[in-house]
Scaffold this active site. Structure first.
Site, short mmCIF file in Angstrom:
data_model
loop_
_atom_site.label_atom_id
_atom_site.label_comp_id
_atom_site.label_asym_id
_atom_site.label_seq_id
_atom_site.Cartn_x
_atom_site.Cartn_y
_atom_site.Cartn_z
CD GLU A 29 -1.17 0.45 3.64
OE1 GLU A 29 -1.61 1.66 3.62
OE2 GLU A 29 -1.58 -0.59 4.49
CE LYS A 163 -3.97 1.82 11.07
NZ LYS A 163 -4.45 0.85 9.96
#
Length: 308
Positions: A29, A163
């Site tokens: 990414e 996360k």
């Protein structure tokens, strides 16, 4: 089959050749380059991650959108542009048609990268941590688009969990509901992004990239919904963020967000930035350690998948 002639995509010459020949390719990414790291370190890390893929015997395909065109693999000029151009958008999958129509440029998130990689014919993608269900979701229904994309995209994502600012149990439940398979690489618990473990158990453990490739072949053989495979690869204990420091600073960050009324799309960058400051950069180093490990594993999986 690889979609190297897809008019909506523009693969680099190297990536196009690799896809056409069945060589291993790993998608990367671009948001970590444009939004996740300060200059000039972001460009150094971008080059480093691509080199890790090459050392594993695979071809890196950093994905971004430039002037409305989805680029599958960036050359040096394009990589520098992603690392230095001001005002680049952060593009999820839903933003891709708008970016194409308006000839906008932006870095791709997990959802956009997964979608574009799969459309190009790339099966393996490495990232740091996934998005997921946010804390307090029962009140605000805040959930990352990553989850929905992974529930309908046949791609293997190597990550260090989600996360740690998120609601990890709720995220795991959501992934189970959507039929997304999770396998821990040499771990019985779901990684905690900055931390080696979130403490949450996962059902399947594998010991090698070859076993990951075997699961991918099993997905194809069985058919069914085009869901993703998540390979959960924890950051090494020696490189994780100190758990006590993590918990203290995260609690402070959450309190600050509530006090300042930070919600919606602003909450994730706010909390991550707070963690970087509150840990004197230690959270960023743990994040990078996780990303490096994930890219290395993804390269090995891609090679095993290609049979080379």
């Amino acid at each position: 089959m690889p979609s190297t002639t897809d008019p909506a995509l523009r693969p680099s010459a190297e990536v196009a050749e690799a896809l056409a020949s069945g060589a291993p390719v790993v998608a990367l990414e671009s948001t970590i380059i444009s939004h996740g790291l300060p200059q000039p370190r972001n460009l150094e890390v971008a080059r480093e991650l691509e080199e890790i893929v090459r050392k594993a015997g695979a071809v890196p395909a950093t994905i971004a959108v430039l002037d409305g065109v989805a680029r599958i693999g960036l050359d040096e000029v394009e990589l520098v542009r992603i690392a230095t151009e001001p005002g680049l958008r952060k593009l999820g999958q839903r933003d891709l048609p708008v970016a194409a129509a308006l000839e906008a440029s932006g870095a791709t998130t997990v959802s956009a990268t997964s979608f574009l990689a799969a459309r190009a014919g790339i099966r393996v993608f490495a990232t740091g941590g996934l998005g997921g269900v946010h804390r307090g979701w029962t009140e605000e229904q805040d959930e990352s688009a990553d989850l929905d994309t992974l529930a309908r995209t046949r791609i293997t994502v190597v990550c260090a969990g989600v996360k740690s600012i998120l609601d990890v149990p709720a995220t795991l439940q959501r992934l189970e509901t959507r039929g997304v398979t999770i396998a821990g690489l040499r771990t019985d618990t779901f990684p905690g992004f900055y931390l080696h473990s979130s403490g949450e158990p996962i059902d399947w453990r594998i010991e090698s990239p070859e076993q990951a490739a075997a699961i991918m072949r099993g997905q194809d053989a069985l058919g069914g919904p085009e869901t993703a495979l998540i390979i959960a690869n924890p950051v090494p204990v020696a490189e994780q963020l100190d758990p006590v420091l993590h918990d203290r600073v995260l609690a402070e960050a959450l309190a600050a967000a509530e006090r300042e009324g930070v919600t919606g799309q602003a909450i994730t960058p706010f909390l991550l930035s707070y963690l970087v400051r509150g840990t004197d950069g230690a959270s960023l180093e743990a994040n990078l350690a996780a990303v490096r490990g994930n890219v290395r594993v993804a390269g090995d999986i891609a090679v095993a998948w290609s049979g080379r």
